[in-house]
Design a protein around this motif. Structure first.
Motif, PDB file in Angstrom:
ATOM      1  N   GLY A  18      -3.352   7.114   6.793  1.00 41.54           N
ATOM      2  CA  GLY A  18      -3.724   7.683   5.508  1.00 41.54           C
ATOM      3  C   GLY A  18      -4.871   8.669   5.488  1.00 41.54           C
ATOM      4  O   GLY A  18      -5.350   9.027   4.415  1.00 41.54           O
ATOM      5  N   PHE A  19      -5.322   9.137   6.640  1.00 42.99           N
ATOM      6  CA  PHE A  19      -6.430  10.084   6.674  1.00 42.99           C
ATOM      7  C   PHE A  19      -5.923  11.505   6.909  1.00 42.99           C
ATOM      8  O   PHE A  19      -4.895  11.703   7.555  1.00 42.99           O
ATOM      9  CB  PHE A  19      -7.422   9.718   7.791  1.00 42.99           C
ATOM     10  CG  PHE A  19      -8.132   8.418   7.549  1.00 42.99           C
ATOM     11  CD1 PHE A  19      -9.229   8.351   6.706  1.00 42.99           C
ATOM     12  CD2 PHE A  19      -7.687   7.253   8.154  1.00 42.99           C
ATOM     13  CE1 PHE A  19      -9.880   7.151   6.484  1.00 42.99           C
ATOM     14  CE2 PHE A  19      -8.323   6.053   7.930  1.00 42.99           C
ATOM     15  CZ  PHE A  19      -9.429   5.998   7.086  1.00 42.99           C
ATOM     16  N   ALA A  20      -6.654  12.470   6.393  1.00 47.02           N
ATOM     17  CA  ALA A  20      -6.408  13.876   6.719  1.00 47.02           C
ATOM     18  C   ALA A  20      -7.283  14.172   7.936  1.00 47.02           C
ATOM     19  O   ALA A  20      -8.477  13.889   7.919  1.00 47.02           O
ATOM     20  CB  ALA A  20      -6.796  14.756   5.546  1.00 47.02           C
ATOM     21  N   VAL A  21      -6.688  14.711   8.981  1.00 48.43           N
ATOM     22  CA  VAL A  21      -7.398  14.851  10.250  1.00 48.43           C
ATOM     23  C   VAL A  21      -7.419  16.306  10.705  1.00 48.43           C
ATOM     24  O   VAL A  21      -6.415  17.010  10.629  1.00 48.43           O
ATOM     25  CB  VAL A  21      -6.725  13.981  11.347  1.00 48.43           C
ATOM     26  CG1 VAL A  21      -7.395  14.183  12.692  1.00 48.43           C
ATOM     27  CG2 VAL A  21      -6.746  12.517  10.952  1.00 48.43           C
ATOM     28  N   SER A  22      -8.580  16.732  11.183  1.00 50.14           N
ATOM     29  CA  SER A  22      -8.690  18.001  11.896  1.00 50.14           C
ATOM     30  C   SER A  22      -9.439  17.706  13.192  1.00 50.14           C
ATOM     31  O   SER A  22     -10.107  16.678  13.307  1.00 50.14           O
ATOM     32  CB  SER A  22      -9.387  19.070  11.061  1.00 50.14           C
ATOM     33  OG  SER A  22     -10.619  18.609  10.593  1.00 50.14           O
ATOM     34  N   THR A  23      -9.294  18.597  14.160  1.00 53.24           N
ATOM     35  CA  THR A  23      -9.890  18.342  15.471  1.00 53.24           C
ATOM     36  C   THR A  23     -10.652  19.566  15.971  1.00 53.24           C
ATOM     37  O   THR A  23     -10.371  20.696  15.564  1.00 53.24           O
ATOM     38  CB  THR A  23      -8.816  17.961  16.513  1.00 53.24           C
ATOM     39  OG1 THR A  23      -7.915  19.053  16.682  1.00 53.24           O
ATOM     40  CG2 THR A  23      -8.050  16.715  16.084  1.00 53.24           C
ATOM     41  N   PRO A  52       0.837  -1.202   0.000  1.00 52.91           N
ATOM     42  CA  PRO A  52       0.000   0.000   0.000  1.00 52.91           C
ATOM     43  C   PRO A  52       0.868   1.248   0.000  1.00 52.91           C
ATOM     44  O   PRO A  52       1.817   1.346   0.755  1.00 52.91           O
ATOM     45  CB  PRO A  52      -0.810  -0.108   1.293  1.00 52.91           C
ATOM     46  CG  PRO A  52      -0.310  -1.295   2.030  1.00 52.91           C
ATOM     47  CD  PRO A  52       0.667  -2.020   1.166  1.00 52.91           C
ATOM     48  N   GLN A  53       0.549   2.162  -0.880  1.00 53.29           N
ATOM     49  CA  GLN A  53       1.284   3.413  -0.978  1.00 53.29           C
ATOM     50  C   GLN A  53       0.564   4.467  -0.133  1.00 53.29           C
ATOM     51  O   GLN A  53      -0.650   4.423   0.001  1.00 53.29           O
ATOM     52  CB  GLN A  53       1.354   3.861  -2.442  1.00 53.29           C
ATOM     53  CG  GLN A  53       2.051   2.848  -3.342  1.00 53.29           C
ATOM     54  CD  GLN A  53       3.480   2.581  -2.939  1.00 53.29           C
ATOM     55  OE1 GLN A  53       4.238   3.500  -2.679  1.00 53.29           O
ATOM     56  NE2 GLN A  53       3.854   1.311  -2.857  1.00 53.29           N
ATOM     57  N   PRO A  54       1.304   5.414   0.416  1.00 52.52           N
ATOM     58  CA  PRO A  54       0.639   6.462   1.194  1.00 52.52           C
ATOM     59  C   PRO A  54      -0.374   7.194   0.323  1.00 52.52           C
ATOM     60  O   PRO A  54      -0.141   7.425  -0.852  1.00 52.52           O
ATOM     61  CB  PRO A  54       1.778   7.394   1.601  1.00 52.52           C
ATOM     62  CG  PRO A  54       3.045   6.696   1.277  1.00 52.52           C
ATOM     63  CD  PRO A  54       2.725   5.581   0.333  1.00 52.52           C
ATOM     64  N   THR A  55      -1.494   7.533   0.919  1.00 54.75           N
ATOM     65  CA  THR A  55      -2.532   8.243   0.192  1.00 54.75           C
ATOM     66  C   THR A  55      -2.133   9.703   0.056  1.00 54.75           C
ATOM     67  O   THR A  55      -1.798  10.338   1.050  1.00 54.75           O
ATOM     68  CB  THR A  55      -3.864   8.154   0.957  1.00 54.75           C
ATOM     69  OG1 THR A  55      -4.144   6.785   1.214  1.00 54.75           O
ATOM     70  CG2 THR A  55      -4.997   8.772   0.166  1.00 54.75           C
ATOM     71  N   PRO A  56      -2.154  10.247  -1.172  1.00 54.59           N
ATOM     72  CA  PRO A  56      -1.851  11.671  -1.303  1.00 54.59           C
ATOM     73  C   PRO A  56      -2.850  12.488  -0.490  1.00 54.59           C
ATOM     74  O   PRO A  56      -4.030  12.151  -0.447  1.00 54.59           O
ATOM     75  CB  PRO A  56      -2.030  11.937  -2.810  1.00 54.59           C
ATOM     76  CG  PRO A  56      -2.000  10.598  -3.464  1.00 54.59           C
ATOM     77  CD  PRO A  56      -2.451   9.613  -2.438  1.00 54.59           C
ATOM     78  N   PRO A  57      -2.398  13.570   0.160  1.00 60.14           N
ATOM     79  CA  PRO A  57      -3.293  14.346   1.022  1.00 60.14           C
ATOM     80  C   PRO A  57      -4.565  14.807   0.321  1.00 60.14           C
ATOM     81  O   PRO A  57      -5.619  14.873   0.931  1.00 60.14           O
ATOM     82  CB  PRO A  57      -2.439  15.545   1.450  1.00 60.14           C
ATOM     83  CG  PRO A  57      -1.034  15.137   1.213  1.00 60.14           C
ATOM     84  CD  PRO A  57      -1.048  14.088   0.143  1.00 60.14           C
ATOM     85  N   GLU A  58      -4.471  15.114  -0.974  1.00 63.66           N
ATOM     86  CA  GLU A  58      -5.666  15.597  -1.659  1.00 63.66           C
ATOM     87  C   GLU A  58      -6.687  14.490  -1.891  1.00 63.66           C
ATOM     88  O   GLU A  58      -7.841  14.771  -2.180  1.00 63.66           O
ATOM     89  CB  GLU A  58      -5.299  16.281  -2.991  1.00 63.66           C
ATOM     90  CG  GLU A  58      -4.703  15.362  -4.033  1.00 63.66           C
ATOM     91  CD  GLU A  58      -3.199  15.145  -3.905  1.00 63.66           C
ATOM     92  OE1 GLU A  58      -2.633  14.506  -4.810  1.00 63.66           O
ATOM     93  OE2 GLU A  58      -2.602  15.592  -2.922  1.00 63.66           O
ATOM     94  N   LEU A  59      -6.286  13.221  -1.764  1.00 66.43           N
ATOM     95  CA  LEU A  59      -7.205  12.101  -1.946  1.00 66.43           C
ATOM     96  C   LEU A  59      -7.624  11.462  -0.628  1.00 66.43           C
ATOM     97  O   LEU A  59      -8.515  10.624  -0.609  1.00 66.43           O
ATOM     98  CB  LEU A  59      -6.567  11.029  -2.838  1.00 66.43           C
ATOM     99  CG  LEU A  59      -6.211  11.469  -4.251  1.00 66.43           C
ATOM    100  CD1 LEU A  59      -5.557  10.316  -4.998  1.00 66.43           C
ATOM    101  CD2 LEU A  59      -7.426  11.966  -4.996  1.00 66.43           C
ATOM    102  N   ALA A  60      -6.975  11.824   0.461  1.00 64.45           N
ATOM    103  CA  ALA A  60      -7.264  11.218   1.756  1.00 64.45           C
ATOM    104  C   ALA A  60      -8.644  11.651   2.252  1.00 64.45           C
ATOM    105  O   ALA A  60      -9.043  12.795   2.085  1.00 64.45           O
ATOM    106  CB  ALA A  60      -6.198  11.622   2.775  1.00 64.45           C
ATOM    107  N   SER A  61      -9.351  10.711   2.856  1.00 64.16           N
ATOM    108  CA  SER A  61     -10.628  11.060   3.478  1.00 64.16           C
ATOM    109  C   SER A  61     -10.359  12.002   4.640  1.00 64.16           C
ATOM    110  O   SER A  61      -9.431  11.811   5.422  1.00 64.16           O
ATOM    111  CB  SER A  61     -11.333   9.803   3.988  1.00 64.16           C
ATOM    112  OG  SER A  61     -11.730   8.996   2.914  1.00 64.16           O
TER     113      SER A  61
END
Length: 190
Positions: free
Chosen positions: A54-59, A22-31
């Motif tokens: 592999g997720f883009a996270v905000s809190t 598995p390749q790292p998910t590009p930030p623009e494609l990450a959920s």
């Protein structure tokens, strides 16, 4: 000679194995996941774990911060604590459901059956009690995202197309095609 053949086979096998990893998910494609919890340690640890997966996270620490994040950009998934300062997770879940179908997982210390039922009835897609296994949480997130992506694709596949005077309006793809096959994007996002 045999050594050369084996070496080539090993290199070929390693090349295949490395491309299969598995390749790292590009930030623009990450959920995009929004974690709403008043416990800064949980926000930090869970955020780091989800980013590593592999997720883009905000809190957000409360409902006000959550609403600010949602106004800026609707996340693909929300992890929502039930016991928050100010408005409860129940109230926030209800508010979100009035305007969005974004998947919501309630992650809370309250684990009574009545709490779980209320959360699910108000619109949460899943409910997980603290303390929790990060691997189980990750599996639940992925399952819910798969299901919501399948439902969205199914709705888009069922969206009707209209043909008139050589023009074609595809309501699922949000495009209008002229008789000369010129395509016009109708999504409004540009």
């Amino acid at each position: 000679m045999h050594f050369c053949i084996y070496t080539q086979q090993i290199i070929w096998f390693m090349d295949i194995m490395l491309t299969a990893l598995p390749q790292p998910t590009p930030p623009e494609l990450a959920s995009r996941i929004l974690i709403v919890d008043d416990d800064s340690e949980i926000r930090s640890l869970l955020g780091r774990y989800l980013k590593e997966n592999g997720f883009a996270v905000s809190t957000a620490r409360d409902g006000q911060e959550m609403q600010q994040h949602i106004r800026q950009e609707m996340p693909d998934f929300i992890i929502l604590d039930l016991m928050l300062p100010g408005r409860s997770g129940y109230d926030l879940c209800k508010d979100i459901r009035h305007t969005s179908k974004v998947p919501i997982l309630m992650l809370t210390a309250r684990g009574e059956e009545a709490d779980r039922v209320i959360g699910l009835e108000l619109g949460a897609d899943d409910y997980l009690q603290k303390p929790f296994s990060p691997r189980e949480l990750l599996a639940r997130i992925r399952a819910i995202l798969r299901r919501s992506a399948t439902e969205a694709a199914s709705v888009e596949a069922r969206a009707p197309c209209y043909v008139f005077a050589g023009w074609r309006l595809d309501t699922g793809a949000h495009t209008l095609s002229s008789p000369e096959q010129t395509h016009i994007d109708l999504s409004g996002g540009g």
